[in-house]
Motif scaffolding. Structure first.
Motif, mmCIF file in Angstrom:
data_model
loop_
_atom_site.group_PDB
_atom_site.id
_atom_site.type_symbol
_atom_site.label_atom_id
_atom_site.label_comp_id
_atom_site.label_asym_id
_atom_site.label_seq_id
_atom_site.Cartn_x
_atom_site.Cartn_y
_atom_site.Cartn_z
ATOM 1 N N UNK A 16 0.830 -1.203 0.000
ATOM 2 C CA UNK A 16 0.000 0.000 0.000
ATOM 3 C C UNK A 16 0.864 1.254 0.000
ATOM 4 N N UNK A 17 1.973 1.221 0.770
ATOM 5 C CA UNK A 17 2.876 2.375 0.797
ATOM 6 C C UNK A 17 3.455 2.640 -0.585
ATOM 7 N N UNK A 18 3.885 1.550 -1.268
ATOM 8 C CA UNK A 18 4.449 1.715 -2.608
ATOM 9 C C UNK A 18 3.393 2.248 -3.573
ATOM 10 N N UNK A 19 2.199 1.643 -3.514
ATOM 11 C CA UNK A 19 1.143 2.048 -4.438
ATOM 12 C C UNK A 19 0.801 3.518 -4.274
ATOM 13 N N UNK A 20 0.757 3.953 -3.012
ATOM 14 C CA UNK A 20 0.301 5.312 -2.756
ATOM 15 C C UNK A 20 1.466 6.307 -2.795
ATOM 16 N N UNK A 21 2.698 5.799 -2.901
ATOM 17 C CA UNK A 21 3.853 6.693 -2.866
ATOM 18 C C UNK A 21 4.020 7.345 -1.508
#
Lengths: 537, 409
Positions: free
Chosen positions: A386-391
């Motif tokens: 989720x962190x990667x997806x949301x930047x």
């Protein structure tokens, strides 16, 4: 008719038994409601009646379950098919054929009933359940309430003496739920069928029950008794019972009608007070603006001329029948459907022309099935993704999960979480991108009252922090607890839009129980009444 | 409303369509083939219902077109065996190694070759359109119900698969939407591949739920059969199958032709007796099986008549039905075969008319905007109030999407 003797069920690879020491007798012709928080083994108990536990699901059954004198240990589900009719949570998973009439006949064909008898029973069942108009219709074209009725009809034609239903009204709008319950009542009254049903939305069913079986906690013994006495001690209870506790009515009334009869003094005590004024929403720049929106899906106009403005910090409930266009409107706000007319703007962008990576910073959606949003094998993996997806900075999602959902180990598989926990995880995943607009599609399906209260509190604090929230729901109690504004859609058009109290109090279908009891005063929730009584003292 | 009491037997539609297809396979005359397509299309247009399978006709039309185009492209790229003099254009020829002798890539493209390939492709396309017509007109589930009892399980499997396909499509679009909400791309092959696993998982879960529901509804109940009969059944089936194997071996080995055939036939008979006896174990009955009435005779008879007349015309007047590709000439419509094809129009009048199409939900004025709570005195709706026109919309959307994917993928 149904008899449990010291029944326990334990599935393989689990630490605790799913059911233990259940003693239960359901007499013939009773409407028996099975209540309890999530995860106490309600479905297991229902499946033990139809023989699916243990013949189909595996696991170890101790003790004895008999239905109409047949022991489920020695009778497989198919050999019980003529005495027990079972309808599962999802009626769609129940259908074998594709047309209503064939579906009604399918069970009888398997039982080898003579053709002329089959024909007669199909006609009778069509009339009994009000399905005569639909007999030639493909099942795929039916609405939710119609499907539920066809599913009930398809097991009724075999003339079972026991009908077992798992959450028959959870997915339905208030009107369709009434339809299904009317049918069940008719079966109990006219045919003497024994009905055993599990349901989370007690406010819809408890007044019809003759007998309530409460499973208070996992592994605990069942509490069996009349609805009023069980509700007086139950950890799960409808708002009307909560109101009764507050007002000190004993035994608690179960229906709005009974409560109204006793509400006179309470109304007098409340006469001088009024509910806390609705929260004032700052007149800030709107986060979403919908103008004259029209959407066609296939040959059907799903939405027509819809106007909606969402401001920061506002909680809006979208209500209306199944298929009224609620999900389509949410889909437009997330860019899933391109409008055929009018315009949609979310945070200044046109959703269906915005790349998903950009869009998640403006709007987040928790879908009806939160599992759709989760891909990873562990909670920690999900958070990292989720962190990667949301930047977002690494660890932001995990921090949110810790805040909303404490005490869940990192290594848990999302599948092993309870419904409520999974919903909260999905909510955390969506919130990682910090979208100013948060959408939820039917968030309380399958949640018990405690999980619902936690969700409501989370969402309230999010709204206070400035998030705008739009939720599509059939749950009138949730709308009353949470929403500042209610928008009612019918047939793709907005038919009502205004402050919650104004819209729902005047509407019999969408009014919460407390409003119905205390009419004409505009109280919506037990919480409001409690605060007023405290203040008045 | 046309009830099932006078619905046409599904087998009749298939016989009619196969008759038209047989007729089409006898000719390469583009005018006759177009006439067959027109006849099939007209009957579908006036007699199809509003059921999901009825919408597959468009997909079959497109498939036919694709076949035709592929046939033409092959004729252009790989050349044509038809000698021609009218060269339209010449493609650069690719030299091929000697082991690929006889295959040509590129080279001259002649009008005769194209015309021949076009007629041939049109014939294939017409066959497809005929099958599509049967598919659109006959309810596949009803057809399977007319199968003999021993094949019942296969029929159930097909029906279940048919209802599963739209569910899968709905799952895929739902999960792609969810990907979008995670900020990942929702289009393209990668996205599709990544939702594959969850979709499979969902399908598996649904199958398990369906299996449980079917079990609880009495699927697979068996009657009590005396042990002697059971043993006899097993012996007959096994013995029959051994006989079939031995017989086929004898036939293929060509050692004793007569003996092989005899053993094969005997084995088949014994195996069938075993199946029949085994059928007594199942207790199933049938609900309202389709009856084969006058209309069914008329419809199937029309198809068979077209086929027979065309086959006769093909032997008596081969020139008109399969006009030579060389020399190039405009096709002529032979009168009698054309009239024979028109016999195929009989079902347009003989078959029962479909039910009036339900309104799409916008027809009524404001009758439906009345709220749900006004429905019925007892909480149940009036006959029309909740007929789920909106639900129909969702389903129609799913089917439309399914068709779209079916033709583009």
């Amino acid at each position: 008719m149904i008899r449990f003797e010291n029944v326990g069920v334990r599935y393989a690879d689990t630490a605790a038994p799913a059911l233990a020491g259940i003693e239960l007798t359901v007499p013939e012709g009773e409407l028996c409601l099975l209540a309890g928080p999530s995860g106490v083994g309600k479905s297991t108990l229902l499946n033990a009646v139809s023989g699916l536990v243990p013949h189909f699901t595996g696991g170890r059954l101790t003790g004895r379950v008999t239905v109409a004198g047949r022991d489920t240990r020695t009778h497989r589900p198919r050999e019980l098919a003529d005495v027990v009719g079972t309808v599962g949570q999802d009626p769609a998973a129940h259908f074998v054929t594709d047309v209503v009439e064939d579906e009604l006949a399918y069970g009888m064909e398997s039982l080898g009933i003579a053709p002329d008898v089959m024909r007669r029973r199909v006609e009778e069942t069509l009339d009994l359940l009000g399905l005569a108009e639909l007999r030639e219709r493909p099942i795929a074209t039916l609405s939710g309430g119609q499907r539920q009725r066809v599913a009930i009809g398809s097991v009724l034609t075999a003339h079972p003496r026991v009908l077992v239903l798992d959450e028959p009204t959870s997915a339905l709008d208030p009107g369709a739920a009434e339809e299904v319950l009317a049918v069940l009542q008719r079966l109990v009254h006219d045919l003497g069928t024994t009905v055993l049903l599990a349901e989370h939305r007690l406010e819809r069913v408890v007044q019809y029950a003759d007998l309530v079986v409460l499973l208070p906690a996992p592994g605990a013994a069942a509490v069996v008794g009349g609805p009023a006495e069980v509700m007086a001690v139950s950890p799960v209870r409808p708002p009307v019972v909560d109101l009764a506790r507050l007002a000190g009515w004993s035994p608690p009334p179960l229906s709005v009608r009974d409560a109204r009869r006793r509400a006179g003094p309470l109304r007098e005590r409340l006469a001088g007070c009024s509910p806390a004024p609705p929260r004032q929403v700052a007149d800030a720049e709107p986060v979403a603006v919908v103008r004259r929106l029209a959407v066609r899906r296939g040959r059907v106009e799903a939405l027509r001329g819809v106007d909606l403005t969402v401001r920061p910090g506002e909680a809006i409930a979208l209500m209306g029948r199944n298929g009224a266009g609620k999900s389509t409107l949410l889909g437009c706000l997330t860019g899933l459907h391109a409008p055929t007319g009018g315009s949609v703007q979310v945070g200044g962008a046109v959703p269906h022309r915005t790349a998903p990576r950009e869009l998640v910073r403006r709007v987040g959606l928790v879908p009806q099935e939160p599992r759709d949003l989760l891909y990873a094998d562990t909670v920690a993996g999900e958070c990292a993704a989720a962190d990667t997806d949301a930047g977002a900075a690494p660890g932001s999602c995990r921090a949110l999960v810790g805040e909303l959902l404490s005490g869940v180990p990192d290594a848990t598989h999302p599948r092993d979480l309870s419904e409520g926990q999974r919903l909260t995880l999905a909510l955390a995943v969506v919130l990682t991108a910090r979208p100013p607009l948060l959408l939820l599609d039917e968030p309380t399906r399958g949640l018990d009252y405690a999980a619902k209260a936690r969700l409501t509190a989370h969402l309230r604090s999010l709204a206070d922090a400035g998030h705008a929230i739009v939720l599509a729901t059939h749950d009138v109690e949730l709308a009353a607890e949470l929403a500042d504004r209610v928008v009612i859609l019918a047939d793709g058009e907005v038919v009502a839009d205004g402050p919650t109290a104004e819209v729902v109090v005047s509407s019999p279908a969408f009014a919460p129980q407390v409003a119905k009891v205390l009419q004409p005063q505009e109280w919506l929730t037990v919480g409001q009444v409690a605060a007023a009584l405290d203040g008045g003292r | 409303m046309s009830g099932r009491s006078h619905a046409l037997h599904a087998g009749a539609w298939w016989l009619w369509a196969l008759g038209l297809a047989t007729a089409a396979s006898r000719t390469t005359n583009p005018l006759l083939l177009s006439l067959v397509v027109a006849v099939a299309g007209y009957v579908v247009a006036v007699r199809r219902t509003d059921a999901p399978w009825a919408r597959s006709y468009g997909a079959f039309l497109k498939l036919g077109l694709v076949v035709l185009v592929i046939r033409l492209v092959f004729a252009i790229v790989l050349g044509s065996p038809v000698p021609g003099t009218h060269v339209l254009f010449t493609l650069p020829q690719v030299p091929l190694p000697h082991w690929a002798q006889g295959v040509r890539l590129g080279g001259r493209v002649t009008a005769e070759g194209l015309a021949f390939a076009g007629c041939d492709g049109l014939r294939l396309a017409t066959l497809l359109v005929c099958v599509g017509a049967a598919n659109a007109l006959a309810n596949p589930a009803r057809l399977l119900k007319s199968l003999p009892g021993a094949l019942y399980e296969a029929g159930v499997a097909v029906v279940v698969a048919m209802t599963f396909a739209p569910n899968l499509v709905a799952d895929v679009s739902r999960l792609r939407a969810a990907r979008r909400m995670r900020g990942r791309a929702d289009r393209g092959w990668r996205a599709l591949a990544q939702v594959g696993l969850p979709v499979l998982e969902g399908a598996l879960e649904r199958s398990v739920a369906l299996a449980a529901a079917m079990d609880a509804r009495g699927y697979g109940r068996t009657a009590d059969v005396p042990r002697r009969v059971r043993r006899l059944t097993a012996a007959l089936t096994l013995g029959g199958l051994i006989g079939v194997c031995a017989g086929s071996y004898g036939l293929l080995a060509e050692a004793g032709g007569g003996l092989g055939t005899g053993v094969l036939v005997l084995g088949l008979l014994v195996a069938l007796a075993g199946l029949w006896l085994g059928g007594r174990r199942t207790v199933r009955t049938r609900y309202r099986p389709d009856r084969w009435g006058t209309r069914a005779w008329l419809v199937s008879g029309a198809g068979i008549a077209v086929a027979v007349l065309m086959i006769r015309a093909a032997t008596s007047d081969p020139g008109a039905l399969t006009p030579p590709a060389v020399p190039l000439a405009a096709p002529v419509l032979p009168v009698w075969p054309a009239l024979a094809v028109l016999v195929g129009l009989v079902p347009a009048a003989a078959a029962p008319a479909p039910a009036a199409r339900p309104r799409t939900g916008r027809g009524e004025p404001d009758g439906r905007s009345e709220p749900a709570w006004l429905d019925g005195p007892d909480g149940r709706p009036g006959p029309d109030a909740r007929n789920g026109l909106d639900g129909r919309g969702a389903a129609a959307a799913v089917v439309a999407e399914w068709e779209k994917k079916g033709t583009s993928g």
